[in-house]
Design a protein around this motif. Structure first.
Motif, PDB file in Angstrom:
ATOM      1  N   SER A  77       0.806  -1.269   0.283  1.00 50.95           N
ATOM      2  CA  SER A  77       0.161   0.361  -0.009  1.00 50.95           C
ATOM      3  C   SER A  77       0.742   1.200  -0.115  1.00 50.95           C
ATOM      4  N   PHE A  78       0.463   2.438  -0.022  1.00 54.70           N
ATOM      5  CA  PHE A  78       0.914   3.745  -1.041  1.00 54.70           C
ATOM      6  C   PHE A  78       0.402   4.569   0.359  1.00 54.70           C
ATOM      7  N   VAL A  79       0.342   3.995   1.690  1.00 53.12           N
ATOM      8  CA  VAL A  79       0.009   4.910   2.573  1.00 53.12           C
ATOM      9  C   VAL A  79       0.851   5.873   3.407  1.00 53.12           C
ATOM     10  N   SER A  80       0.255   6.082   4.390  1.00 55.43           N
ATOM     11  CA  SER A  80       1.399   7.424   5.274  1.00 55.43           C
ATOM     12  C   SER A  80       1.813   6.650   6.236  1.00 55.43           C
ATOM     13  N   PRO A  81       2.995   6.694   6.254  1.00 55.78           N
ATOM     14  CA  PRO A  81       4.459   5.429   7.164  1.00 55.78           C
ATOM     15  C   PRO A  81       4.007   5.680   7.998  1.00 55.78           C
ATOM     16  N   LYS A  82       3.672   6.668   8.620  1.00 53.74           N
ATOM     17  CA  LYS A  82       3.853   7.401  10.304  1.00 53.74           C
ATOM     18  C   LYS A  82       2.476   6.608  10.129  1.00 53.74           C
ATOM     19  N   TRP A  83       1.783   6.831   9.930  1.00 46.40           N
ATOM     20  CA  TRP A  83       0.149   5.614  10.066  1.00 46.40           C
ATOM     21  C   TRP A  83       0.925   3.591   9.983  1.00 46.40           C
ATOM     22  N   LYS A 113      -1.374  11.353  -3.747  1.00 43.10           N
ATOM     23  CA  LYS A 113      -0.089  11.958  -2.703  1.00 43.10           C
ATOM     24  C   LYS A 113      -0.070   9.708  -3.505  1.00 43.10           C
ATOM     25  N   GLY A 114      -0.668   8.936  -2.614  1.00 39.95           N
ATOM     26  CA  GLY A 114      -0.185   7.569  -2.734  1.00 39.95           C
ATOM     27  C   GLY A 114      -0.558   7.485  -4.430  1.00 39.95           C
ATOM     28  N   LEU A 115      -1.440   7.995  -5.036  1.00 43.48           N
ATOM     29  CA  LEU A 115      -1.643   7.688  -6.118  1.00 43.48           C
ATOM     30  C   LEU A 115       0.052   8.316  -7.174  1.00 43.48           C
ATOM     31  N   ALA A 116       0.149   9.278  -6.447  1.00 44.20           N
ATOM     32  CA  ALA A 116       1.317   9.980  -7.684  1.00 44.20           C
ATOM     33  C   ALA A 116       2.888   9.259  -7.593  1.00 44.20           C
ATOM     34  N   ASP A 117       2.487   8.892  -6.011  1.00 46.28           N
ATOM     35  CA  ASP A 117       3.404   7.600  -5.573  1.00 46.28           C
ATOM     36  C   ASP A 117       4.061   6.707  -6.821  1.00 46.28           C
ATOM     37  N   LEU A 118       2.075   5.849  -6.832  1.00 46.96           N
ATOM     38  CA  LEU A 118       2.098   4.800  -7.984  1.00 46.96           C
ATOM     39  C   LEU A 118       2.589   5.111  -8.799  1.00 46.96           C
ATOM     40  N   ILE A 131      -9.198   1.212  -3.084  1.00 46.80           N
ATOM     41  CA  ILE A 131      -9.252   2.896  -2.488  1.00 46.80           C
ATOM     42  C   ILE A 131     -10.278   2.309  -0.942  1.00 46.80           C
ATOM     43  N   PHE A 132     -10.174   2.851   0.126  1.00 47.56           N
ATOM     44  CA  PHE A 132     -10.702   1.713   0.820  1.00 47.56           C
ATOM     45  C   PHE A 132     -11.018   3.258   2.138  1.00 47.56           C
ATOM     46  N   THR A 133     -12.576   2.676   2.614  1.00 52.34           N
ATOM     47  CA  THR A 133     -13.453   3.894   3.398  1.00 52.34           C
ATOM     48  C   THR A 133     -13.380   3.219   4.509  1.00 52.34           C
ATOM     49  N   THR A 144      -8.016   6.610   8.890  1.00 51.77           N
ATOM     50  CA  THR A 144      -8.140   7.457   7.806  1.00 51.77           C
ATOM     51  C   THR A 144      -8.233   8.892   8.722  1.00 51.77           C
ATOM     52  N   ASN A 145      -8.580   9.328   8.799  1.00 53.34           N
ATOM     53  CA  ASN A 145      -8.484  11.020  10.065  1.00 53.34           C
ATOM     54  C   ASN A 145      -9.886  11.328   9.230  1.00 53.34           C
ATOM     55  N   THR A 146     -10.638  10.940   9.406  1.00 56.84           N
ATOM     56  CA  THR A 146     -11.601  11.342   7.694  1.00 56.84           C
ATOM     57  C   THR A 146     -13.073  11.563   8.441  1.00 56.84           C
ATOM     58  N   GLY A 171     -12.956  -1.313  -4.555  1.00 57.41           N
ATOM     59  CA  GLY A 171     -13.470  -0.213  -3.059  1.00 57.41           C
ATOM     60  C   GLY A 171     -13.388  -1.071  -2.017  1.00 57.41           C
ATOM     61  N   TYR A 172     -13.378  -0.915  -1.001  1.00 54.43           N
ATOM     62  CA  TYR A 172     -13.580  -1.036   0.467  1.00 54.43           C
ATOM     63  C   TYR A 172     -13.905  -0.352   0.869  1.00 54.43           C
ATOM     64  N   VAL A 173     -15.363  -2.088   1.403  1.00 51.25           N
ATOM     65  CA  VAL A 173     -15.702  -0.942   2.970  1.00 51.25           C
ATOM     66  C   VAL A 173     -15.174  -1.253   4.244  1.00 51.25           C
ATOM     67  N   PRO A 272      -4.459  -2.874  11.337  1.00 49.55           N
ATOM     68  CA  PRO A 272      -3.992  -2.276  12.695  1.00 49.55           C
ATOM     69  C   PRO A 272      -4.591  -1.362  13.351  1.00 49.55           C
ATOM     70  N   TYR A 273      -5.880  -0.247  12.588  1.00 53.44           N
ATOM     71  CA  TYR A 273      -6.902   0.456  13.856  1.00 53.44           C
ATOM     72  C   TYR A 273      -7.999  -0.604  14.065  1.00 53.44           C
ATOM     73  N   SER A 274      -8.290  -1.826  14.215  1.00 45.50           N
ATOM     74  CA  SER A 274      -9.055  -3.228  14.371  1.00 45.50           C
ATOM     75  C   SER A 274      -8.383  -3.797  15.734  1.00 45.50           C
TER      76      SER A 274
HETATM   77  C1  LIG Z   1      -5.247   8.468   4.884  1.00 48.04           C
HETATM   78  C2  LIG Z   1      -3.736   9.611   5.554  1.00 48.04           C
HETATM   79  C3  LIG Z   1      -2.318   9.555   4.509  1.00 48.04           C
HETATM   80  C4  LIG Z   1      -4.664  10.492   6.226  1.00 48.04           C
HETATM   81  O1  LIG Z   1      -3.276  10.537   7.473  1.00 48.04           O
HETATM   82  P1  LIG Z   1      -3.469  12.466   8.086  1.00 48.04           P
HETATM   83  O2  LIG Z   1      -1.764  12.890   8.100  1.00 48.04           O
HETATM   84  O3  LIG Z   1      -4.857  12.947   8.175  1.00 48.04           O
HETATM   85  O4  LIG Z   1      -2.439  13.116   6.447  1.00 48.04           O
HETATM   86  P2  LIG Z   1      -2.010  13.921   6.068  1.00 48.04           P
HETATM   87  O5  LIG Z   1      -1.577  14.473   4.854  1.00 48.04           O
HETATM   88  O6  LIG Z   1      -2.567  15.591   7.019  1.00 48.04           O
HETATM   89  O7  LIG Z   1      -0.419  14.019   5.629  1.00 48.04           O
HETATM   90  C5  LIG Z   1      -0.381  13.585   7.302  1.00 48.04           C
HETATM   91  C6  LIG Z   1       2.120  12.944   6.803  1.00 48.04           C
HETATM   92  O8  LIG Z   1       1.491  11.830   5.970  1.00 48.04           O
HETATM   93  C7  LIG Z   1       2.061  12.157   4.949  1.00 48.04           C
HETATM   94  N1  LIG Z   1       1.525  11.202   3.615  1.00 48.04           N
HETATM   95  C8  LIG Z   1       0.743  11.525   3.242  1.00 48.04           C
HETATM   96  N2  LIG Z   1      -0.352  10.357   2.728  1.00 48.04           N
HETATM   97  C9  LIG Z   1       0.320   9.823   2.220  1.00 48.04           C
HETATM   98  C10 LIG Z   1       0.377   8.952   1.193  1.00 48.04           C
HETATM   99  N3  LIG Z   1      -0.195   8.319   0.471  1.00 48.04           N
HETATM  100  N4  LIG Z   1       2.076   8.169   1.110  1.00 48.04           N
HETATM  101  C11 LIG Z   1       3.103   8.497   1.646  1.00 48.04           C
HETATM  102  N5  LIG Z   1       2.591  10.234   2.748  1.00 48.04           N
HETATM  103  C12 LIG Z   1       1.767  10.309   3.132  1.00 48.04           C
HETATM  104  C13 LIG Z   1       2.168  13.286   4.357  1.00 48.04           C
HETATM  105  O9  LIG Z   1       2.852  13.847   3.404  1.00 48.04           O
HETATM  106  C14 LIG Z   1       2.375  14.228   5.585  1.00 48.04           C
HETATM  107  O10 LIG Z   1       3.731  13.948   5.857  1.00 48.04           O
HETATM  108  P3  LIG Z   1       4.287  15.029   6.756  1.00 48.04           P
HETATM  109  O11 LIG Z   1       4.444  17.024   5.933  1.00 48.04           O
HETATM  110  O12 LIG Z   1       4.276  14.852   8.342  1.00 48.04           O
HETATM  111  O13 LIG Z   1       5.824  14.900   6.504  1.00 48.04           O
HETATM  112  C15 LIG Z   1      -3.514   8.158   6.719  1.00 48.04           C
HETATM  113  O14 LIG Z   1      -4.653   8.318   7.593  1.00 48.04           O
HETATM  114  C16 LIG Z   1      -3.198   7.043   5.736  1.00 48.04           C
HETATM  115  O15 LIG Z   1      -1.909   6.314   5.832  1.00 48.04           O
HETATM  116  N6  LIG Z   1      -3.697   5.880   6.861  1.00 48.04           N
HETATM  117  C17 LIG Z   1      -3.988   4.630   5.952  1.00 48.04           C
HETATM  118  C18 LIG Z   1      -4.393   3.857   7.302  1.00 48.04           C
HETATM  119  C19 LIG Z   1      -4.234   2.321   7.240  1.00 48.04           C
HETATM  120  O16 LIG Z   1      -3.390   1.886   5.825  1.00 48.04           O
HETATM  121  N7  LIG Z   1      -5.030   1.147   7.398  1.00 48.04           N
HETATM  122  C20 LIG Z   1      -4.735  -0.246   6.927  1.00 48.04           C
HETATM  123  C21 LIG Z   1      -5.355  -0.418   5.522  1.00 48.04           C
HETATM  124  S1  LIG Z   1      -6.723  -0.157   5.191  1.00 48.04           S
HETATM  125  C22 LIG Z   1      -7.446  -2.295   5.970  1.00 48.04           C
HETATM  126  O17 LIG Z   1      -6.637  -2.471   6.644  1.00 48.04           O
HETATM  127  C23 LIG Z   1      -9.381  -2.313   6.301  1.00 48.04           C
HETATM  128  C24 LIG Z   1      -9.231  -3.102   4.888  1.00 48.04           C
HETATM  129  C25 LIG Z   1      -8.563  -3.320   3.278  1.00 48.04           C
HETATM  130  O18 LIG Z   1      -7.989  -4.384   4.745  1.00 48.04           O
HETATM  131  C26 LIG Z   1     -10.960  -3.543   4.470  1.00 48.04           C
HETATM  132  C27 LIG Z   1     -11.098  -4.265   6.181  1.00 48.04           C
HETATM  133  O19 LIG Z   1     -10.715  -5.649   7.126  1.00 48.04           O
HETATM  134  O20 LIG Z   1     -11.876  -4.144   6.580  1.00 48.04           O
END
Ligand SMILES: CC(C)(COP(=O)([O-])OP(=O)([O-])OC[C@H]1O[C@@H](n2cnc3c(N)ncnc32)[C@H](O)[C@@H]1OP(=O)([O-])[O-])[C@@H](O)C(=O)NCCC(=O)NCCSC(=O)C[C@@](C)(O)CC(=O)[O-]
Length: 352
Positions: A77-83, A113-118, A131-133, A144-146, A171-173, A272-274
Motif C-alpha cells: 500500500s501507498f499509505v502514510s508510513p507514519k500511520w 499522494k499515494g496514487l502519484a507515488d504509484l 481505495i478504502f473507506t 484515515t483521519n476523516t 473499493g473496500y468498505v 492496525p486500527y482494529s
Molecule cells: C489517509 C492518511 C494519509 C491521512 O493521514 P493525515 O495525517 O490526515 O494526512 P496528511 O495529508 O495530513 O499528511 C500527513 C503526513 O503523511 C504524509 N502522507 C499523506 N499521504 C501519504 C501517502 N499516501 N503516502 C505517504 N505519505 C503520505 C504527508 O506527506 C504528511 O507528511 P509530513 O508532511 O507530516 O511529513 C492516513 O490516515 C493513512 O495513510 N491511513 C492509512 C491507514 C491504513 O493503511 N490502514 C490499513 C489499511 S485499511 C485496512 O486494513 C482495512 C481493509 C482494507 O483491509 C478492509 C478491512 O479489513 O476492513
C-alpha cells in the motif's frame, strides 16, 4: 503529478499484457463456477506485523504466491508510513516483483499522494488500485483521519485519475458488521457506502468484516441489504477470521451469488486500527473448503500455497494460523518420520 508519456505507454503496454493473459484463463471443468481469490497476505497480512520486514522478503512472498497460482495479489500500500510503518517501501517491493503472465497485482491507495507515488514507478506490474473507506465515521477517523463522507470526497478524484491512467479501481468498505469503536453496524450504511464507491467507478467493492465477528446469519442479512443496490458480481467478501467464521461466511456469501473473496496465506495479518482482530481467512482454508464442491478455484495449487504459508510463517517466526496449513505440516512431519524410520531418501510430497 509528473509522469512522462513514454512511461504511461510502457505501463499501458504491461497492463495490456496482463489483460490478454487474463482473457486466456480456462477452467478444468467447464461447468464449474470459478471463484476468484484475491490474495491479500502481502498487504493486509504484513501491515500488522511487528518489526521491520525487508522489502526482499515481501517481494519473495509475492513472487512465491504468484508461482503457486494466485491470480490476484494485493502487493502493498501507498499509505502514510507514519500511520502504517510496515507498508513503507512498497515502491521498492514493486520493483522486485517478477510479474507472472496470469497474475494481476494491485495496491492500496488512500489519497492522491499515494496514487502519484504509484504512477511514478515505471515499468510497473500494478494494474489496479484499491481505495478504502468504512461504514462508520468512528472507524474512518481512526483509520484515515476523516469521516466517511469526507473520505468519499477525497477518493472520488483519486478513482477518476486512476481510471484515466488505465488502472482498474477496486473499493473496500470496512466494518460491515461490527465497528471496534461504535459497535453494531446498520447494513443500510454499508449499502449506501458501497453504492457510493460503485458510483465513483469501482468495478468491485470488497465488504470487510474487519473485526471478524460476522456469522453466516449476520453476513447474509448484510448482503441481502447491499444486494438491493449492487449486484453480487460487483461485490467481494473480505472476512477476518477472528472468531473462526471466515470459511462459513464465504459459504453463506456463495448463496448470495458472491464469487470473489479476499484471503491471506497462513492467515497472516489484521488491521492496525482494529485492536484484537486477527488476519483474513487463510487462503489454504478457503482452497481446501472449496475442493470437491461445485465451485472451483482452478488456478491455485493448494500444496504450493501451503508451502508458501509454512515458509512465511517460518521467516516471520509467527504461528501459521491456517488450520489446513497446520494439518498439512503435521502430516508431512509424520510422513518424513515414517520414511526416516524406513531409511528412505528424498522429499516428501504432501498428499491430500
Ligand atoms: C489517509 C492518511 C494519509 C491521512 O493521514 P493525515 O495525517 O490526515 O494526512 P496528511 O495529508 O495530513 O499528511 C500527513 C503526513 O503523511 C504524509 N502522507 C499523506 N499521504 C501519504 C501517502 N499516501 N503516502 C505517504 N505519505 C503520505 C504527508 O506527506 C504528511 O507528511 P509530513 O508532511 O507530516 O511529513 C492516513 O490516515 C493513512 O495513510 N491511513 C492509512 C491507514 C491504513 O493503511 N490502514 C490499513 C489499511 S485499511 C485496512 O486494513 C482495512 C481493509 C482494507 O483491509 C478492509 C478491512 O479489513 O476492513
Amino acid at each position: 503529478m509528473t509522469v512522462s508519456v513514454a512511461n504511461l505507454i510502457r505501463r499501458g503496454a504491461s497492463r495490456r499484457l496482463v489483460s490478454a493473459a487474463q482473457n486466456t484463463r480456462s477452467y478444468s471443468t467447464p461447468t464449474a463456477k470459478p471463484i476468484t481469490i484475491v490474495e491479500v497476505g502481502p498487504r493486509d497480512g504484513l501491515q500488522n506485523e511487528k518489526g521491520v520486514i525487508p522489502a526482499s522478503v515481501k517481494a519473495d512472498l509475492i513472487n512465491r504466491l504468484a508461482r503457486a497460482g494466485m491470480w490476484h495479489i494485493e502487493a502493498g500500500s501507498f499509505v502514510s508510513p507514519k500511520w502504517v510503518p510496515q507498508m513503507a517501501g512498497t515502491a521498492e517491493v514493486i520493483s522486485m516483483i517478477d510479474p507472472q503472465p496470469n497474475t494481476q497485482y494491485s495496491v492500496l491507495v488512500p489519497n492522491s499522494k499515494g496514487l502519484a507515488d504509484l504512477v511514478a514507478i515505471s515499468p510497473s506490474p500494478i494494474s489496479e488500485i484499491a481505495i478504502f473507506t468504512a461504514a462508520t465515521d468512528a472507524f474512518a477517523l481512526a483509520n484515515t483521519n476523516t469521516t466517511v463522507a469526507a473520505s468519499l470526497e477525497r477518493l472520488a478524484p483519486v478513482a477518476a485519475a486512476a481510471r484515466a491512467q488505465g488502472l482498474r479501481v477496486r473499493g473496500y468498505v470496512s466494518v460491515v458488521i461490527t465497528c471496534p469503536y461504535s459497535g453494531k453496524v446498520d447494513p443500510a450504511r454499508v449499502r449506501h457506502v458501497t453504492q457510493e464507491l460503485i458510483n465513483m467507478g469501482c468495478y468491485e467493492v470488497s465488504l470487510g468484516d474487519t473485526v471478524g465477528t460476522g456469522t453466516p446469519a449476520t453476513i447474509s442479512t448484510m448482503l441481502e441489504e447491499v444486494g438491493k443496490s449492487v449486484p453480487p458480481e460487483k461485490l467481494a467478501g473480505h472476512y477476518h477470521d477472528t472468531f473462526g467464521m471466515g470459511v462459513a461466511n464465504i459459504f453463506a456469501s456463495l448463496k448470495h451469488g458472491i464469487r470473489t473473496f479476499d484471503a491471506s496465506v497462513g492467515g497472516l495479518g489484521g488491521c492496525p486500527y482494529s485492536p484484537g482482530a486477527t488476519g483474513n481467512v487463510a487462503t489454504e482454508d478457503v482452497l481446501y473448503a472449496l475442493r470437491g464442491s461445485s465451485y472451483e478455484v482452478a488456478h491455485a495449487d493448494l500444496d504450493e500455497v501451503a508451502k508458501v504459508g509454512w515458509w512465511i510463517s517460518d521467516v516471520l517466526a509467527r504461528q501459521n494460523t491456517s488450520r489446513v496449513g497446520k494439518a498439512l505440516w503435521a502430516r508431512k512431519e509424520r510422513e518424513e518420520e515414517e520414511r526416516r524410520r524406513k531409511g528412505e531418501q528424498g522429499e516428501v510430497k504432501v498428499k491430500l
